[in-house]
Design a protein around this motif. Structure first.
Motif, PDB file in Angstrom:
ATOM      1  N   THR A  72       0.832  -1.204   0.000  1.00 39.22           N
ATOM      2  CA  THR A  72       0.000   0.000   0.000  1.00 39.22           C
ATOM      3  C   THR A  72       0.864   1.251   0.000  1.00 39.22           C
ATOM      4  OG1 THR A  72      -0.267  -0.097   2.408  1.00 39.22           O
ATOM      5  CG2 THR A  72      -2.027  -1.061   1.049  1.00 39.22           C
ATOM      6  N   ARG A  73       1.980   1.207   0.696  1.00 40.58           N
ATOM      7  CA  ARG A  73       2.860   2.382   0.745  1.00 40.58           C
ATOM      8  C   ARG A  73       3.415   2.724  -0.641  1.00 40.58           C
ATOM      9  NH1 ARG A  73       5.745   5.804   4.067  1.00 40.58           N
ATOM     10  NH2 ARG A  73       7.798   6.357   3.290  1.00 40.58           N
ATOM     11  N   VAL A  74       3.811   1.709  -1.400  1.00 40.40           N
ATOM     12  CA  VAL A  74       4.383   1.984  -2.727  1.00 40.40           C
ATOM     13  C   VAL A  74       3.322   1.926  -3.828  1.00 40.40           C
ATOM     14  CG1 VAL A  74       6.680   1.201  -2.039  1.00 40.40           C
ATOM     15  CG2 VAL A  74       5.154  -0.376  -3.217  1.00 40.40           C
ATOM     16  N   GLU A  75       2.072   1.705  -3.421  1.00 41.49           N
ATOM     17  CA  GLU A  75       0.928   1.703  -4.330  1.00 41.49           C
ATOM     18  C   GLU A  75       1.026   0.640  -5.423  1.00 41.49           C
ATOM     19  OE1 GLU A  75       0.274   5.738  -5.674  1.00 41.49           O
ATOM     20  OE2 GLU A  75      -0.313   6.366  -3.656  1.00 41.49           O
ATOM     21  N   CYS A  76       1.348  -0.577  -5.015  1.00 38.07           N
ATOM     22  CA  CYS A  76       1.370  -1.698  -5.950  1.00 38.07           C
ATOM     23  C   CYS A  76      -0.011  -2.351  -5.958  1.00 38.07           C
ATOM     24  CB  CYS A  76       2.439  -2.721  -5.566  1.00 38.07           C
ATOM     25  SG  CYS A  76       2.490  -4.130  -6.703  1.00 38.07           S
ATOM     26  N   HIS A  77      -0.811  -1.968  -6.959  1.00 39.24           N
ATOM     27  CA  HIS A  77      -2.181  -2.462  -7.046  1.00 39.24           C
ATOM     28  C   HIS A  77      -2.238  -3.991  -7.123  1.00 39.24           C
ATOM     29  CE1 HIS A  77      -1.045  -2.773 -11.224  1.00 39.24           C
ATOM     30  NE2 HIS A  77      -2.129  -3.491 -11.430  1.00 39.24           N
ATOM     31  N   TYR A  78      -1.276  -4.583  -7.806  1.00 35.87           N
ATOM     32  CA  TYR A  78      -1.293  -6.036  -7.977  1.00 35.87           C
ATOM     33  C   TYR A  78      -1.047  -6.740  -6.639  1.00 35.87           C
ATOM     34  CZ  TYR A  78      -1.148 -10.513 -10.258  1.00 35.87           C
ATOM     35  OH  TYR A  78      -1.462 -11.792 -10.641  1.00 35.87           O
ATOM     36  N   CYS A  79      -0.025  -6.307  -5.914  1.00 30.77           N
ATOM     37  CA  CYS A  79       0.309  -6.956  -4.638  1.00 30.77           C
ATOM     38  C   CYS A  79      -0.826  -6.816  -3.630  1.00 30.77           C
ATOM     39  CB  CYS A  79       1.594  -6.375  -4.061  1.00 30.77           C
ATOM     40  SG  CYS A  79       3.052  -6.822  -5.006  1.00 30.77           S
ATOM     41  N   VAL A  80      -1.449  -5.638  -3.582  1.00 28.56           N
ATOM     42  CA  VAL A  80      -2.563  -5.458  -2.652  1.00 28.56           C
ATOM     43  C   VAL A  80      -3.687  -6.427  -3.001  1.00 28.56           C
ATOM     44  CG1 VAL A  80      -4.325  -3.868  -1.797  1.00 28.56           C
ATOM     45  CG2 VAL A  80      -1.976  -3.065  -2.092  1.00 28.56           C
ATOM     46  N   ALA A  81      -4.041  -6.510  -4.278  1.00 29.41           N
ATOM     47  CA  ALA A  81      -5.114  -7.414  -4.693  1.00 29.41           C
ATOM     48  C   ALA A  81      -4.750  -8.875  -4.422  1.00 29.41           C
ATOM     49  CB  ALA A  81      -5.429  -7.216  -6.172  1.00 29.41           C
ATOM     50  N   MET A  82      -3.528  -9.259  -4.717  1.00 30.65           N
ATOM     51  CA  MET A  82      -3.106 -10.653  -4.550  1.00 30.65           C
ATOM     52  C   MET A  82      -3.044 -11.070  -3.082  1.00 30.65           C
ATOM     53  SD  MET A  82       0.363 -12.446  -5.876  1.00 30.65           S
ATOM     54  CE  MET A  82       0.547 -14.219  -5.809  1.00 30.65           C
ATOM     55  N   HIS A  83      -2.629 -10.153  -2.216  1.00 31.92           N
ATOM     56  CA  HIS A  83      -2.444 -10.515  -0.805  1.00 31.92           C
ATOM     57  C   HIS A  83      -3.690 -10.299   0.046  1.00 31.92           C
ATOM     58  CE1 HIS A  83       1.792 -11.660  -0.976  1.00 31.92           C
ATOM     59  NE2 HIS A  83       1.831 -10.809  -1.991  1.00 31.92           N
ATOM     60  N   THR A  84      -4.680  -9.570  -0.464  1.00 37.45           N
ATOM     61  CA  THR A  84      -5.910  -9.344   0.300  1.00 37.45           C
ATOM     62  C   THR A  84      -6.576 -10.640   0.736  1.00 37.45           C
ATOM     63  OG1 THR A  84      -6.314  -7.143  -0.618  1.00 37.45           O
ATOM     64  CG2 THR A  84      -8.246  -8.357   0.182  1.00 37.45           C
ATOM     65  N   PRO A  85      -6.792 -11.622  -0.161  1.00 38.21           N
ATOM     66  CA  PRO A  85      -7.501 -12.832   0.282  1.00 38.21           C
ATOM     67  C   PRO A  85      -6.681 -13.723   1.216  1.00 38.21           C
ATOM     68  CG  PRO A  85      -6.838 -13.048  -2.015  1.00 38.21           C
ATOM     69  CD  PRO A  85      -6.534 -11.640  -1.610  1.00 38.21           C
ATOM     70  N   LYS A  86      -5.428 -13.406   1.433  1.00 34.46           N
ATOM     71  CA  LYS A  86      -4.595 -14.199   2.335  1.00 34.46           C
ATOM     72  C   LYS A  86      -4.769 -13.774   3.787  1.00 34.46           C
ATOM     73  CE  LYS A  86      -1.084 -15.082  -1.174  1.00 34.46           C
ATOM     74  NZ  LYS A  86       0.338 -15.046  -1.496  1.00 34.46           N
ATOM     75  N   LEU A  87      -5.549 -12.714   4.014  1.00 34.50           N
ATOM     76  CA  LEU A  87      -5.754 -12.173   5.351  1.00 34.50           C
ATOM     77  C   LEU A  87      -7.234 -12.181   5.714  1.00 34.50           C
ATOM     78  CD1 LEU A  87      -3.392  -9.081   5.142  1.00 34.50           C
ATOM     79  CD2 LEU A  87      -3.189 -10.959   6.785  1.00 34.50           C
ATOM     80  N   PRO A  88      -7.537 -12.296   7.019  1.00 35.27           N
ATOM     81  CA  PRO A  88      -8.932 -12.117   7.431  1.00 35.27           C
ATOM     82  C   PRO A  88      -9.378 -10.691   7.102  1.00 35.27           C
ATOM     83  CG  PRO A  88      -7.543 -12.863   9.285  1.00 35.27           C
ATOM     84  CD  PRO A  88      -6.636 -12.579   8.125  1.00 35.27           C
ATOM     85  N   GLY A  89     -10.659 -10.511   6.825  1.00 37.78           N
ATOM     86  CA  GLY A  89     -11.186  -9.201   6.454  1.00 37.78           C
ATOM     87  C   GLY A  89     -10.899  -8.109   7.461  1.00 37.78           C
ATOM     88  N   ASP A  90     -10.922  -8.459   8.769  1.00 37.65           N
ATOM     89  CA  ASP A  90     -10.688  -7.436   9.789  1.00 37.65           C
ATOM     90  C   ASP A  90      -9.233  -6.989   9.842  1.00 37.65           C
ATOM     91  OD1 ASP A  90      -9.849  -9.925  10.892  1.00 37.65           O
ATOM     92  OD2 ASP A  90     -10.259  -9.234  12.933  1.00 37.65           O
ATOM     93  N   VAL A  91      -8.372  -7.667   9.109  1.00 36.24           N
ATOM     94  CA  VAL A  91      -6.966  -7.251   8.981  1.00 36.24           C
ATOM     95  C   VAL A  91      -6.749  -6.644   7.590  1.00 36.24           C
ATOM     96  CG1 VAL A  91      -4.552  -8.018   9.016  1.00 36.24           C
ATOM     97  CG2 VAL A  91      -6.197  -9.011  10.626  1.00 36.24           C
TER      98      VAL A  91
END
Length: 185
Positions: A72-91
């Protein structure tokens, strides 16, 4: 000039075994891999770094907090999208929107990772003390640096090559300039 999304047929010889292994693992070639294949050295170094980071002293969720904070800091849209489902929603959701985490320990990790990024590793004694006081160790601090270093390769490469989001991650699309940055809209 657009970077090529390599396939097994177009990739440099040294990248072909990596693309084959990635295809076996995911069932397709993710766009970042297809584009990083232009430099087999970059691609193999990144993937080796991921394997090492995965063996670090940080838990899986802690590693994902480091990655999402970096992405998120470097604004990598791909990494944010790819790593989102690896975490619980509240995180995932607070990380996507730049808000503090409810879990105090994970929030300290997020803040420490942010400090490492903001100071290029020159964190203050106070930041390190807060990190250690929450139960993390000096080794964990170095593992944060390992994660930042590893994912600097992919986040920078993804941004440089303008890697498009694969369909599998479309539900988690992230726009750093959109208020809320939600995975659902």
């Amino acid at each position: 000039m657009t970077f090529v999304s390599h396939t097994i047929d177009t990739a440099p010889d040294k990248a072909r075994p990596i693309i084959e292994a990635t295809t076996r693992k995911f069932g397709y070639v993710p766009e970042p891999v297809a584009r990083m294949a232009e430099s087999p050295e970059l691609l193999s170094t990144f993937l080796a770094g991921v394997a090492v980071f995965d063996r670090s002293t940080l838990t899986e969720v802690e590693r994902e907090v480091v990655v999402m904070t970096m992405a998120t800091r470097v604004e990598c849209h791909y990494c944010v999208a790819m790593h989102t489902p690896k975490l619980p929603g509240d995180v995932a959701e607070p990380l996507r929107s730049g808000k503090p985490l409810d879990d105090a320990r994970l929030e300290v990790l997020r803040q420490f990772t942010t400090a490492v990024l903001a100071t290029s590793g020159g964190v203050s004694e106070e930041d390190l003390a807060a990190f250690l006081a929450s139960g993390f160790t000096h080794r964990n601090a170095l593992d944060v640096v390992l994660g930042v270093g590893t994912y600097t390769l992919s986040t920078f490469a993804n941004r440089l090559t303008d890697a498009p989001l694969d369909a599998e991650f479309e539900p988690y699309r992230w726009d750093p300039h959109h208020t809320g940055r939600s995975a659902t809209g």
